[in-house]
Scaffold this motif. Structure first.
Motif, mmCIF file in Angstrom:
data_model
loop_
_atom_site.group_PDB
_atom_site.id
_atom_site.type_symbol
_atom_site.label_atom_id
_atom_site.label_comp_id
_atom_site.label_asym_id
_atom_site.label_seq_id
_atom_site.Cartn_x
_atom_site.Cartn_y
_atom_site.Cartn_z
ATOM 1 N N HIS A 232 -37.106 39.817 30.702
ATOM 2 C CA HIS A 232 -37.122 39.310 32.082
ATOM 3 C C HIS A 232 -36.976 37.786 32.091
ATOM 4 O O HIS A 232 -36.187 37.225 32.870
ATOM 5 C CB HIS A 232 -38.433 39.742 32.750
ATOM 6 C CG HIS A 232 -38.510 39.473 34.203
ATOM 7 N ND1 HIS A 232 -39.641 39.718 34.936
ATOM 8 C CD2 HIS A 232 -37.615 38.966 35.104
ATOM 9 C CE1 HIS A 232 -39.441 39.398 36.194
ATOM 10 N NE2 HIS A 232 -38.217 38.932 36.316
ATOM 11 N N ALA B 128 -33.408 36.741 31.353
ATOM 12 C CA ALA B 128 -32.535 36.865 32.530
ATOM 13 C C ALA B 128 -32.752 35.698 33.483
ATOM 14 O O ALA B 128 -31.798 35.133 34.032
ATOM 15 C CB ALA B 128 -32.798 38.196 33.231
ATOM 16 N N TYR C 61 -30.587 41.586 33.212
ATOM 17 C CA TYR C 61 -31.451 42.305 34.161
ATOM 18 C C TYR C 61 -31.256 43.810 34.021
ATOM 19 O O TYR C 61 -32.194 44.581 34.198
ATOM 20 C CB TYR C 61 -31.167 41.878 35.606
ATOM 21 C CG TYR C 61 -31.892 40.624 36.033
ATOM 22 C CD1 TYR C 61 -33.283 40.544 35.984
ATOM 23 C CD2 TYR C 61 -31.194 39.525 36.506
ATOM 24 C CE1 TYR C 61 -33.953 39.398 36.374
ATOM 25 C CE2 TYR C 61 -31.848 38.372 36.901
ATOM 26 C CZ TYR C 61 -33.231 38.313 36.835
ATOM 27 O OH TYR C 61 -33.891 37.173 37.225
ATOM 28 N N VAL D 199 -37.912 42.303 39.525
ATOM 29 C CA VAL D 199 -36.649 42.317 38.789
ATOM 30 C C VAL D 199 -35.514 42.723 39.729
ATOM 31 O O VAL D 199 -34.445 42.098 39.729
ATOM 32 C CB VAL D 199 -36.722 43.268 37.571
ATOM 33 C CG1 VAL D 199 -35.346 43.519 36.977
ATOM 34 C CG2 VAL D 199 -37.662 42.709 36.518
ATOM 35 N N LYS E 278 -32.396 40.509 40.624
ATOM 36 C CA LYS E 278 -31.089 41.091 40.319
ATOM 37 C C LYS E 278 -30.213 41.097 41.568
ATOM 38 O O LYS E 278 -29.007 40.862 41.496
ATOM 39 C CB LYS E 278 -31.275 42.508 39.782
ATOM 40 C CG LYS E 278 -30.016 43.182 39.327
ATOM 41 C CD LYS E 278 -30.321 44.569 38.779
ATOM 42 C CE LYS E 278 -29.067 45.260 38.319
ATOM 43 N NZ LYS E 278 -29.356 46.594 37.785
#
Length: 172
Positions: free
Chosen positions: A97, A100, A116, A129, A133
């Motif tokens: 995480h 990303a 992601y 997330v 995303k």
């Protein structure tokens, strides 16, 4: 300093308490200190990577931060023969995480979107997330993925209300 057995018993206690957040479990995983074990050596190495990565991220040096998170993730995998131990999955997913996020901070949106996608739905912060995303997909012009992330946030697994920005992005 704890024995491996004592450390895992305390961890199990934390995980089984509904009022303890997964951030506390992740913090517990990060501070592992076990007497004379290979786990102690591994944890010290991973901890060093994570400390540096967090420091770089706080200073907005996302390129170096990503490199350190990536090193931690690779070390995790190589030191465990390509598999993540069941007790460390949450920490590993947290590292992914953060990778990303640092890619997003570098404006490498396509790479960030790919990372992601590596995060499993069992991750306790999966709704966050999906939110991140959503923005990443929007920034890459992949509106179908952005709308898909919004739809996923509206699933029955989460509260019926979205973060305000999700409604805004849906309008865009």
């Amino acid at each position: 300093k704890l024995t491996i057995k004592d450390w895992f018993e305390i961890r199990k206690t934390l995980v089984r308490r509904p009022k303890v957040g997964f951030d506390a479990v992740t913090a517990w995983d990060r501070q592992i200190s076990l007497k004379a074990s290979t786990l102690e050596k591994e944890s010290e190495q991973i901890f060093q990577f994570l400390e540096k990565a967090d420091e770089y991220a706080l200073n907005k040096d996302f390129e170096k931060s990503f490199d350190m998170y990536q090193r931690a993730a690779k070390y995790f995998k190589t030191s465990n023969k390509g598999r993540i131990p069941k007790g460390n999955q949450q920490l590993y997913l947290n590292i992914i995480h953060q990778m990303a996020r640092t890619l997003y901070g570098q404006k490498r949106f396509n790479d960030s979107l790919e990372v992601y996608g590596w995060i499993s739905p069992v991750y306790p912060q999966i709704r966050q997330v999906l939110f991140e995303k959503m923005w990443t997909a929007f920034r890459t012009g992949k509106y179908d993925l952005a709308l898909g992330a919004i739809a996923s946030q509206q699933s029955g697994y989460f509260s019926e209300y979205l973060h305000t920005e999700s409604y805004l992005l849906k309008i865009y």
